[in-house]
Enzyme design. Structure first.
Site, PDB file in Angstrom:
ATOM      1  CE  LYS A  35      -0.380  -0.242   5.008  1.00 13.04           C
ATOM      2  NZ  LYS A  35      -1.127   0.167   6.169  1.00 13.04           N
ATOM      3  CE1 TYR A 259      13.278  30.983   5.408  1.00 14.95           C
ATOM      4  CE2 TYR A 259      13.466  28.680   4.768  1.00 14.95           C
ATOM      5  CZ  TYR A 259      13.138  29.987   4.460  1.00 14.95           C
ATOM      6  OH  TYR A 259      12.674  30.303   3.215  1.00 14.95           O
TER       7      TYR A 259
END
Ligand SMILES: Cc1ncc(COP(=O)(O)O)c(C=O)c1O
Length: 367
Positions: A35, A259
């Protein structure tokens, strides 16, 4: 060349890992869980490479199954969450899919559909019992009744009882044993095949192996355990995620990188900028210090992961230059280790890779 961020998928390793799963319970068969695009590895490619040996494939829902059928995969495919709407049942029959059945409501829908289609035959139903996960599945006390109702349907050719463990990856906890007791009670007096084990069950719970295994994460070479484990140590990584250095600069002591200026150089430091960021699926939760592999040794992130880029400390790599390859996870830095640094599990990292990451496939036994 375009941005050089590549997930190299080793199909031979995935086959090796499938065989390792099967070898834990030679009498059992195994549904290869593919999956979520085979946990980010590419469901079609993984299914093709396993097609001659996998007993069946497991996907979450019909959309994933139909992609496999469209690609020519003919092996049985099990829908782990069953059908969401009655309209899926003709497709399930047409494409010979196997369906989980996890609630009395689903059972009623199936019965109603079969009343309208009395000539239906050949259905494979995996009745899911909630033995303690409390997510999907019918209550153990209702299992006997549900089994009887399913056995009374001429359309149902094969019946398996499945259940899912909540804590199989934490062997010291009592949950798995309690779940096993619930399952025993639920199926007492019924002779029916069982399927209980995810990867952790396959690797650690032989008493739960039964007739059908459902290995997922171990196929991709990652371990469901946080501690070292004997079988897990024999897995081969299914994926190597690499990128390249796209810029190099020197920063002075006291200067920050990235950042939030969260990483500050303690000494003059060479910094490498990598073409990988959280929009690729490389987690923003990977903190400074998360290891990467460059030119035969380790170094680490320095500064926050941003959307398209990340930065690493090149203090111990004076030779490093733009174009050098960096392994983000693979054989040298495992995806388990990166997941640990990120405070997550390898499942989220692997299945979270986005389509910006190019998949390339290797196979030492191409067919
Ligand atoms: C019902 C079911 N079986 C098997 C698996 C495979 O689990 P794992 O990847 O831990 O082996 C999953 C995955 O979540 C699942 O939902």
């Amino acid at each position: 060349m375009a941005r050089n961020l590549i997930a190299q998928v080793d199909l031979s390793a995935i086959r090796h890992n499938y065989q390792l799963a099967r070898a834990q319970a030679p009498q059992a068969r195994a549904v290869a869980i593919i999956k979520a695009d085979a946990y980010g590895h590419g469901a079609i490619q993984v299914a093709r490479s396993l097609e001659s040996e996998a007993d069946a494939f497991g996907v979450a829902a019909i959309e994933e199954a139909l992609e496999l059928r469209d690609a020519g995969i003919t092996r049985p495919v099990l829908l782990l969450e069953g059908f969401f709407e009655t309209e899926e049942l003709p497709l399930i029959q047409q494409h010979k899919l196997w369906t989980a059945l996890h609630s009395i409501e689903q059972l009623e829908k199936l019965e109603a559909y079969l009343e309208r289609h009395p000539d239906s035959r050949g259905l494979h139903v995996w009745l899911k019992i909630d033995s303690g996960m409390h997510r999907l599945g019918i209550e153990p006390a209702l299992a006997a009744g549900a089994l009887q109702r399913l056995q009374a349907l001429p359309a149902v050719e094969k019946l398996v009882v499945m259940s899912h463990f909540a804590c199989a990856d934490e062997p010291q906890r009592p949950h798995t044993e309690r779940q096993l007791q619930q399952i025993d009670k639920a199926v007492a007096g019924h002779s029916v095949d069982l399927s209980l084990c995810n990867s952790a069950g396959v690797m650690h719970w032989p008493q739960a192996h039964q007739q059908w295994l459902r290995p997922g994460i171990m196929l991709y070479g990652a371990s469901p355990f946080t501690e070292p484990q004997t079988v897990a140590s024999r897995l081969r990584p299914g994926m190597t995620l690499t990128t390249e250095i796209i810029a190099v600069r020197d920063v002075q002591a006291g200067e920050s990188v990235g950042y939030g200026a969260s990483w500050v150089a303690e000494k003059p430091t060479r910094i490498g900028t990598l073409a990988v960021g959280y929009a690729d699926g490389y987690s923003r939760h990977a903190p400074s210090g998360t290891p990467v592999w460059l030119n035969g040794r380790r170094t680490a992130l320095a500064g926050r992961v941003s959307m398209d880029m990340s930065t690493i400390d090149l203090s111990l790599h004076p030779e490093a230059k733009p174009g050098d390859q960096v392994e983000l996870w693979g054989a040298n830095v495992t995806v388990n280790e990166v997941a640990d640094w990120c405070g997550t599990i390898p499942y989220t990292l692997l299945s979270g890779l986005t389509r910006r990451v190019k998949r390339r496939y290797t196979d030492d036994q191409p067919f």
